[in-house]
Write a protein that holds these residues in place. Structure first.
Motif, short mmCIF file in Angstrom:
data_model
loop_
_atom_site.label_atom_id
_atom_site.label_comp_id
_atom_site.label_asym_id
_atom_site.label_seq_id
_atom_site.Cartn_x
_atom_site.Cartn_y
_atom_site.Cartn_z
N SER A 89 0.81 -1.21 0.00
CA SER A 89 0.00 0.00 0.00
C SER A 89 0.84 1.27 0.00
CB SER A 89 -0.95 0.01 1.20
OG SER A 89 -0.25 0.19 2.41
N ASP B 43 -0.95 7.31 -0.31
CA ASP B 43 -2.12 7.95 0.27
C ASP B 43 -1.88 8.23 1.75
OD1 ASP B 43 -4.57 8.81 1.10
OD2 ASP B 43 -5.66 6.97 0.59
N SER C 201 -3.70 9.93 3.68
CA SER C 201 -4.94 9.94 4.43
C SER C 201 -5.32 8.55 4.93
CB SER C 201 -6.09 10.50 3.58
OG SER C 201 -6.44 9.60 2.53
N ASN C 202 -4.63 7.52 4.43
CA ASN C 202 -4.85 6.14 4.84
C ASN C 202 -3.81 5.81 5.92
OD1 ASN C 202 -4.18 3.17 4.74
ND2 ASN C 202 -5.93 3.14 3.35
N ASP D 295 -10.66 1.60 8.91
CA ASP D 295 -10.98 2.37 7.70
C ASP D 295 -9.97 2.10 6.59
OD1 ASP D 295 -13.15 3.51 8.97
OD2 ASP D 295 -12.09 5.36 9.51
N ALA D 296 -8.70 1.95 6.97
CA ALA D 296 -7.65 1.69 5.98
C ALA D 296 -7.90 0.37 5.27
CB ALA D 296 -6.28 1.68 6.65
N SER E 226 -10.78 0.55 2.95
CA SER E 226 -10.36 1.23 1.71
C SER E 226 -9.66 0.26 0.78
CB SER E 226 -9.44 2.40 2.04
OG SER E 226 -8.89 2.97 0.87
N ASP F 280 -13.26 -0.81 -0.99
CA ASP F 280 -13.19 0.18 -2.06
C ASP F 280 -12.28 -0.27 -3.20
OD1 ASP F 280 -14.80 1.68 -0.42
OD2 ASP F 280 -13.16 2.91 0.36
N THR G 1 -8.83 -0.18 -3.37
CA THR G 1 -7.67 0.64 -3.68
C THR G 1 -6.37 -0.17 -3.73
OG1 THR G 1 -7.37 1.22 -1.34
CG2 THR G 1 -8.72 2.71 -2.70
#
Length: 275
Positions: free
Chosen positions: A95, A100, A102-103, A232-233, A236, A240, A242
């Motif tokens: 990752s 990112d 924000s992650n 949340d990470a 994502s 999501d 990502t």
């Protein structure tokens, strides 16, 4: 060559330590308190969150294996540089490539990689896919029944044996030719959780069944075990979409001259853990 190994009793660090010893290197396991390490390994006491505590651990060492996410990565790398180490291998993750900040998971890996790259110390960064040892998280369920319930049932990943990460890390720590490179490491096949349960069932001789958790149930379960920003990470990454850990890459084979171990091989080796 003496290699300082962070996380020497963890999933990956323990494999790095064993691989360094097997290759004829001197392994110095870095721990916060006295612990028993494999025969032939030295023990060094220090705290990677406190770079000032590491002078003795780094004394006379040639290289260091580090993990991402410590409180003062810049200070940690400065301590490595002051000690005159010739190279560093950093365990990061796929990752980090997303960049990112924000992650929460990506952010600590990105910042750790930046600290390593800016340190002036020759480095190798490892970005492995999902660990096969994550399967051990199912042990409490398997002790109770033949049903495994897990999050993200549709997500396939080229799961990787930490022993292969250890072998790659040891190669980069003990040999030249891997300086200032970033390696994406994967296992030999992309598997869903249900695939892993099926393989494990055959090895254990049990009629195991997989049930995927709903996203709501998975979030509730994960929130009870980790900070919400990490939950949340992972949502994502895997809801999501990502992060895609399904591609199979030849990196492990290219570096080690052999293919990475399959999940079946890993499960056979660790079958006793599930009994």
């Amino acid at each position: 060559m003496t290699v300082v190994i962070a996380g020497a009793t963890g999933n990956v660090g323990s494999e790095v330590l064993r691989a360094v010893l097997a290759a004829g290197g001197k392994a110095r396991g870095l721990v916060r308190a006295e612990k028993q390490l494999p025969e032939g390994a030295e023990v060094a006491i220090g705290d990677l969150n406190d770079p000032a505590s590491l002078a003795d651990a780094f004394q006379g060492a040639t290289a260091a294996f580090l993990l991402s996410g410590y409180a003062d990565m810049t200070g940690l790398l400065a301590a490595v540089q002051r000690a005159g180490l010739e190279r560093v291998v950093l365990l990061s993750g796929g990752s980090a490539e997303l960049g990112d900040l924000s992650n929460a998971v990506s952010a600590y890996m990105v910042r750790s990689e930046v600290a390593v790259r800016e340190s002036g110390v020759p480095f190798t960064i490892l970005r492995p896919s999902m660990f096969m040892t994550n399967t051990l998280d199912w042990l409490p369920q398997l002790r109770e029944s033949d049903v495994v319930r897990a999050a993200f049932p549709d997500v396939a990943a080229a799961v990787l044996d930490p022993a292969d990460i250890g072998a790659v890390a040891a190669t980069a720590l003990l040999n030249t030719g891997h300086e200032n490179r970033t390696y994406r490491l994967t296992g030999p096949e992309a598997l869903t959780p249900a695939d892993r349960v099926r393989i494990l069932a055959g090895i254990l001789g049990r009629d195991l069944r997989f049930e995927g958790l709903s996203n709501e149930a998975a979030r509730a379960q994960m929130t009870a075990a980790m900070p919400v920003e990490y939950v949340d990470a992972f949502f994502s990454f895997y809801v999501d979409g990502t992060l895609d850990e399904s591609p199979v890459l030849p990196t492990v084979t290219d570096i080690l001259g052999r293919p990475p171990r399959t999940f079946r091989e890993w499960a056979q080796t660790h079958a006793a853990s599930f009994s």
